[in-house]
Design an enzyme around this catalytic site. Sequence first.
Site, mmCIF file in Angstrom:
data_model
loop_
_atom_site.group_PDB
_atom_site.id
_atom_site.type_symbol
_atom_site.label_atom_id
_atom_site.label_comp_id
_atom_site.label_asym_id
_atom_site.label_seq_id
_atom_site.Cartn_x
_atom_site.Cartn_y
_atom_site.Cartn_z
ATOM 1 N N TYR A 35 -3.863 10.661 0.886
ATOM 2 C CA TYR A 35 -3.692 11.203 0.028
ATOM 3 C C TYR A 35 -4.474 12.235 -1.523
ATOM 4 O O TYR A 35 -3.213 12.627 -2.525
ATOM 5 C CB TYR A 35 -5.394 10.464 -0.673
ATOM 6 C CG TYR A 35 -5.531 9.170 -0.490
ATOM 7 C CD1 TYR A 35 -5.588 8.018 -1.348
ATOM 8 C CD2 TYR A 35 -5.247 8.677 1.352
ATOM 9 C CE1 TYR A 35 -5.403 6.285 -0.847
ATOM 10 C CE2 TYR A 35 -5.428 6.689 1.239
ATOM 11 C CZ TYR A 35 -5.654 5.905 0.576
ATOM 12 O OH TYR A 35 -5.517 4.803 0.565
ATOM 13 N N HIS A 59 -4.876 -7.862 0.457
ATOM 14 C CA HIS A 59 -3.839 -6.888 0.480
ATOM 15 C C HIS A 59 -3.268 -6.492 1.720
ATOM 16 O O HIS A 59 -2.307 -6.039 1.527
ATOM 17 C CB HIS A 59 -5.011 -5.449 -0.160
ATOM 18 C CG HIS A 59 -4.426 -4.272 -0.127
ATOM 19 N ND1 HIS A 59 -3.673 -3.902 -0.963
ATOM 20 C CD2 HIS A 59 -4.581 -2.938 0.811
ATOM 21 C CE1 HIS A 59 -3.112 -2.145 -0.691
ATOM 22 N NE2 HIS A 59 -3.635 -2.155 0.354
ATOM 23 N N ASP A 98 0.682 -1.281 0.459
ATOM 24 C CA ASP A 98 -0.098 0.211 -0.246
ATOM 25 C C ASP A 98 0.779 1.440 -0.158
ATOM 26 O O ASP A 98 2.175 1.385 -1.265
ATOM 27 C CB ASP A 98 -0.997 -0.269 1.040
ATOM 28 C CG ASP A 98 -2.123 0.825 1.251
ATOM 29 O OD1 ASP A 98 -2.835 0.367 0.422
ATOM 30 O OD2 ASP A 98 -1.927 1.627 1.192
#
Length: 455
Positions: A374, A431, A226
């Site tokens: 982000y 993930h 990630d």
Amino acid sequence: MWLELLLASVLGLVIYWFFSRDKEESLPLEDGWWGPGAKPTSEEDESIHPFKVDTSDEEIEDLHQRIDKFRGSPPLEGSRFHYGFNSNYLKKIVSYWRNEFDWRKQVEMLNKYPHFKTNIEGLDIHFIHVKPTQQASGCTPKPLLMVHGWPGSFYEFYKIIPLLTDPKNHGLSDEHVFEVICPSIPGYGFSQAPSKQGFNSVAAARIFYKLMLRLGFQKFYIQGGDWGSLICTNMAQLVPSHVKGLHLNMALISRTFYTLTPLLGRRFGGLFGYTERDTQLLYPFKEKIFYSIMRESGYLHIQATKPDTVGCALNDSPVGLAAYILEKFSTWTNTEFRYLDDGGLERKFSLDELLTNIMLYWTTGTIISSQRFYKENMGQGFLAQRHERLKVFVPTGFAAFPCEILHAPEKWVRSKYPKLISYSYMERGGHFAAFEEPKLLAQDICKFVTLVELQ
């Protein structure tokens, strides 16, 4: 037929051009100040202080009061996880959280590893530092930095740490024993949130490099998935001479070129270097790539544009926060879990494990600052950033877990990491690799380190 051959030839030339540009460049190291106010003129305090996770009656009482006021949502028959978190299953989560989950017990568990804080570039940086309890004769522990992502935390590594620091007592070879450092990304968990705009993955990478130097490590291994994969990649681009090896379980490869190859790859698979396994993981294209990205990227658009708006709601409601985060632990673990009423959450994790991660966001109030990461990395356009255009010239290993959100074939990974020396198709997992399949990931890290040291 001729049109297809012409198109294939043109794409072949494009591929050759991309793959032949292997000029070694690095990112400028630079410096930064992310704390409140102006940077002090005095020298930075480089001291490292022990830290302990704690809680209080007031903290737990406030949580319970907020949970008790949860209004719920209207049931929708047959919705499972297609509409997001299943409202019926959420009732079970809420009941367990309110009546059975023991946060004090989990705090004790979190403190089983040594925690520390140190101030770097104006921010208090939290990390755990775990050394081997027993050292094999003639075996020097290898420093390994492991970096988490969103919506995870340093806690993701709690199950893999003993496999790396004490492998022999956990059924693994003790050829490699590690000294593991797991920091919290600034704005996550117990690491202070930046007070200034612009704190991106490169800034985080520089801070973690300074952390490793402060701990006395001049050369070290790094591992991430990630955001951790991008931060570790940036570390390798900033200070390649200090990184002995880079191991990833996710690759953010975003060249426009790769948006085209899956469309033609099934017919011209050999041209793109796809194996049979790649084809299985990438096709049918509409379902496994296009529709999957559309389903799973809504959060990304919000957080990359206006994270503070939804963040206010999540920071005020523990149940809303849990639903928002745990939905990712369902579909990012396996997209097929959306067909299940419980989202498959308890197939890979316990409720205690899931809620402990939620509590690390809730008790620190860091959901907003974590989402801002982000905005800082993608708000100006990810492709416009210099680090995206640079290749990585340190020995690299990649673990391709089959249920990762987007599969990255070896050819794709090698285009960004020319010194890829290990690429593994993992047996299972998605993930949250270290959290889901710690043994598989630990074994692949050790395999990679063996290859590095044989060079």
